[in-house]
Design a protein around this motif. Structure first.
Motif, PDB file in Angstrom:
ATOM      1  N   HIS A   1      -1.538   4.807  10.083  1.00  0.00           N
ATOM      2  CA  HIS A   1      -0.053   4.324   9.870  1.00  0.00           C
ATOM      3  C   HIS A   1       0.388   3.405   8.594  1.00  0.00           C
TER       4      HIS A   1
ATOM      5  N   ALA B   1      -1.351   9.193   6.928  1.00  0.00           N
ATOM      6  CA  ALA B   1       0.310   9.306   8.211  1.00  0.00           C
ATOM      7  C   ALA B   1      -0.147  10.054   8.563  1.00  0.00           C
TER       8      ALA B   1
ATOM      9  N   ALA C   1       1.819   2.995   0.318  1.00  0.00           N
ATOM     10  CA  ALA C   1       3.460   3.394  -0.071  1.00  0.00           C
ATOM     11  C   ALA C   1       4.048   2.447  -0.801  1.00  0.00           C
TER      12      ALA C   1
ATOM     13  N   PHE D   1       8.060   9.234  11.026  1.00  0.00           N
ATOM     14  CA  PHE D   1       8.069   8.510  11.011  1.00  0.00           C
ATOM     15  C   PHE D   1       9.743   7.701  11.406  1.00  0.00           C
TER      16      PHE D   1
ATOM     17  N   ALA E   1      -0.427   3.295   5.606  1.00  0.00           N
ATOM     18  CA  ALA E   1       0.225   4.321   4.700  1.00  0.00           C
ATOM     19  C   ALA E   1       1.429   3.936   3.661  1.00  0.00           C
ATOM     20  N   TRP E   2       1.955   2.928   5.417  1.00  0.00           N
ATOM     21  CA  TRP E   2       2.586   2.304   4.673  1.00  0.00           C
ATOM     22  C   TRP E   2       2.904   1.663   3.379  1.00  0.00           C
TER      23      TRP E   2
ATOM     24  N   ILE F   1       5.777   9.780  -0.269  1.00  0.00           N
ATOM     25  CA  ILE F   1       7.156   8.708   0.264  1.00  0.00           C
ATOM     26  C   ILE F   1       8.201   9.743   1.416  1.00  0.00           C
TER      27      ILE F   1
ATOM     28  N   ILE G   1      -2.161   8.562   1.209  1.00  0.00           N
ATOM     29  CA  ILE G   1      -1.203   8.213   1.536  1.00  0.00           C
ATOM     30  C   ILE G   1      -0.936   8.901   2.821  1.00  0.00           C
TER      31      ILE G   1
ATOM     32  N   LEU H   1       6.745  10.510   4.052  1.00  0.00           N
ATOM     33  CA  LEU H   1       6.074   9.526   5.611  1.00  0.00           C
ATOM     34  C   LEU H   1       7.548   9.104   6.271  1.00  0.00           C
TER      35      LEU H   1
END
Lengths: 285, 323
Positions: free
Chosen positions: A248, A240, A255, B140, A251-252, B133, A236, B136
């Protein structure tokens, strides 16, 4: 305004501020979770679980190796963490009412709040550096060290909750102390201890920093303990900070899978704790 | 029948001695594992010190006073890293302590019972989210938010303060501080909540009987009683913030420089290790990074030790307050 009204007003305002702080805290949490689900759901697909990462530039591909790697690392970590943690917990509860027990308890708590990246350096210096290459073993060891204090603490707490009468009943039958501890005390305390182990697992599952220079990460399928291995959190992270749109997206999705795993383990731990008669008894007291 | 066999076993020659030996062996086994925990902490210190030796003798105290971190030129001064770590943690505590305490007070003193469980659960969930997380989300969502809305607003109204000068590129000290705020909040809340739960009922009732308002009860009877423990909770949170790695690495901007404006990118001790360790090409570089780790470990060790002892002192010793 008379003093009494003023005091009541101040009271109202301050209590209102406390309530407002709840809103301020809860809203970002809902934002994070909501955004994660929104971004994650649209990106999660079967390929993520079954396929390997594609080379840079090609879109698609999955995280199968990272998921498998995370599981292997957690397996290695629990092997180390459970043995050391449970045995330490037994020592602290059964023999630990002395200076040595105090020091161990204290250092264990300090280890619990040591930055995980420091544990990573430690695993690097004692495993990676002598072996001269990154390995799943080093990553598992680092995660194991992180699990030890959590498991040790819950084990001690749970053993202390076991009623003395149970212990005495066993001893009165002529059963040795160690057998009493294993057969009677540990068995009674086991749901609680299991809860501690799962909490430790949930924490270890999300750790990234200690894996960066121990397990390193890898774009290939590997289940060998002496090779670098991929893991979900590191994957991740790598995706990211990459410049690619498709990464990306992954990565989400990763997650969402990770938080799913962490929440599932956490819920299972709560469920176990709720079923444990010891914990229920302690709450009532 | 079963009883017979037990009696027989007990009467067998040497049974008692064997049992004692087994107990002794069991004690020693648990003792060794408990000692292993002690050994791990000691080994961390020793390994870090040994591995950072080349850098320790080359730079001496200049390592933490020099602000020149330039690995290419072989210059390693950790001051900008220390600055970034401390500054982002201070921002986080300034925001998180009042908020976290507010939530704890609300949950333990004000909240209707039906609201306690869901809010408490949410806060615990917030604590369980892995730091990568948060990072992340920080990259974004939070960073663009800071760049496009928060920073211009702060600059417009408070631009006369050096803290809010210049323009934000999204990543930087402020964003790192905000992410850290979210991360230590649940921690401060849950520990303070446990502390407030140890305040005896009598304390509150006596204050109410004197005619205090609900806030005055909290202000004069509840909070002073839990003061030492709450300070402990705050120090514990400081330890967390100082050592937090992933989320900070992802949003702080990774630029080793010291500047007054919170909009500027910075660097933290944990972030420099996370970023540069695998790329460190020379022996001196690696050992300088490990020395950064040694400094970080030393500081967080002291902070956590102080917090732990404080909390144990008010919680009635090691075995009662397990927070």
């Amino acid at each position: 305004m008379n003093p009494y009204n003023r005091r009541r007003l101040v009271s109202r305002i301050m209590l209102g501020l406390c309530a407002a702080s709840v809103v301020v805290v809860v809203v970002p949490l809902l934002l994070i979770i909501g955004y994660l689900i929104y971004q994650g759901i649209s990106s999660v697909n079967l390929a993520l679980f079954t396929q390997m990462p594609k080379p840079v530039g090609e879109s698609g591909g999955g995280m199968a190796n990272a998921i498998a790697g995370s599981l292997l690392l957690l397996g290695l970590a629990s092997g180390f963490g459970m043995v050391v943690g449970v045995m330490t917990g037994i020592y602290l509860a059964e023999f630990g009412d002395n200076k040595f027990g105090f020091i161990v308890r204290f250092l264990s708590e300090t280890l619990n709040s040591t930055p995980s990246i420091i544990i990573g350096i430690f695993a690097y210096t004692i495993i990676v550096a002598p072996m001269r290459h990154f390995s799943a073993l080093a990553g598992g060891f680092a995660l194991g060290v992180i699990m030890v204090p959590i498991i040790a603490r819950t084990t001690e707490d749970m053993i202390r909750l076991v009623p003395t009468s149970l212990r005495e009943a066993s001893l009165a039958l002529g059963v040795n102390k160690w057998r009493t501890i294993f057969r009677v005390v540990l068995r009674t305390a086991s749901p609680g201890i299991l809860t501690g182990i799962m909490l430790a697992l949930a924490r270890a599952a999300g750790e990234t920093a200690p894996l960066l220079f121990t397990a390193l990460g890898s774009r290939f399928w590997s289940l060998s303990v002496s090779e670098p291995i991929s893991s979900l959190p590191v994957q991740i992270y790598t995706y990211a900070i990459s410049p690619y749109e498709d990464w990306h997206r992954q990565a989400w999705a990763g997650a969402l899978i990770l938080i799913g795993i962490v929440v599932l383990i956490g819920l299972a731990a709560r469920f176990l704790a709720a079923r444990s008669s010891l914990v229920r008894g302690a709450r009532r007291r | 029948m079963a009883a017979d066999s037990i009696v027989k076993r007990l009467k067998a020659p040497g049974a008692l001695a064997r049992g004692r030996l087994a107990d002794r062996a069991f004690f020693i086994a648990t003792f060794i594992f408990a000692g292993l925990v002690l050994l791990i902490v000691a080994a961390i210190f020793i390994e870090l010190a040994v591995m950072s030796w080349p850098s320790l003798i080359k730079f001496g105290p200049r390592f933490i006073t020099s602000s020149d971190w330039d690995p290419v030129a072989g210059k390693f001064g950790a001051l900008p890293l220390i600055f970034g770590t401390v500054a982002s943690s201070v921002i986080a505590l300034l925001l998180a302590v009042p908020l976290g305490l507010g939530v704890a007070v609300f949950l333990s003193e004000v909240s209707p019972p039906w609201l306690k469980t869901p809010v408490g659960f949410l806060v615990e969930l917030l604590a369980g989210i892995p730091s990568v997380i948060y990072g992340l989300w920080g990259i974004f969502v939070l960073a663009p938010l800071v760049m496009n809305h928060l920073a211009p607003w702060l600059n417009h109204y408070f631009g006369w303060l050096p803290l809010f000068r210049g323009t934000s590129y999204g990543v930087g000290l402020l964003t790192a501080g905000l992410i850290l705020t979210l991360m230590v909040l649940p921690f401060i809340t849950s520990v303070s909540r446990e502390i407030l739960a140890t305040v005896p009922r009598d304390q509150r009732e006596a204050a109410l009987a004197l005619g205090m308002t609900r806030w005055e009860v909290i202000r004069h009877a509840v909070l002073p009683y839990g003061r030492v423990g709450i300070i402990g909770a705050v120090i514990l949170a400081l330890g967390r913030a100082l050592g937090e790695t992933m989320a900070v690495t992802m949003v702080i901007g990774n630029t080793p420089r010291i500047s007054a404006s919170l909009f500027n990118p910075a660097y933290s001790m944990a972030a420099v290790i996370a970023n540069e360790f695998t790329e460190a090409s020379s022996r001196l570089y690696v050992s300088a990074l490990i020395e950064v780790g040694l400094v970080l470990f030393g500081v967080t060790f002291l902070v956590n030790a102080a917090a732990r002892l404080l909390i144990w002192r008010v919680g009635g010793g090691q075995k009662r307050a397990r927070v």
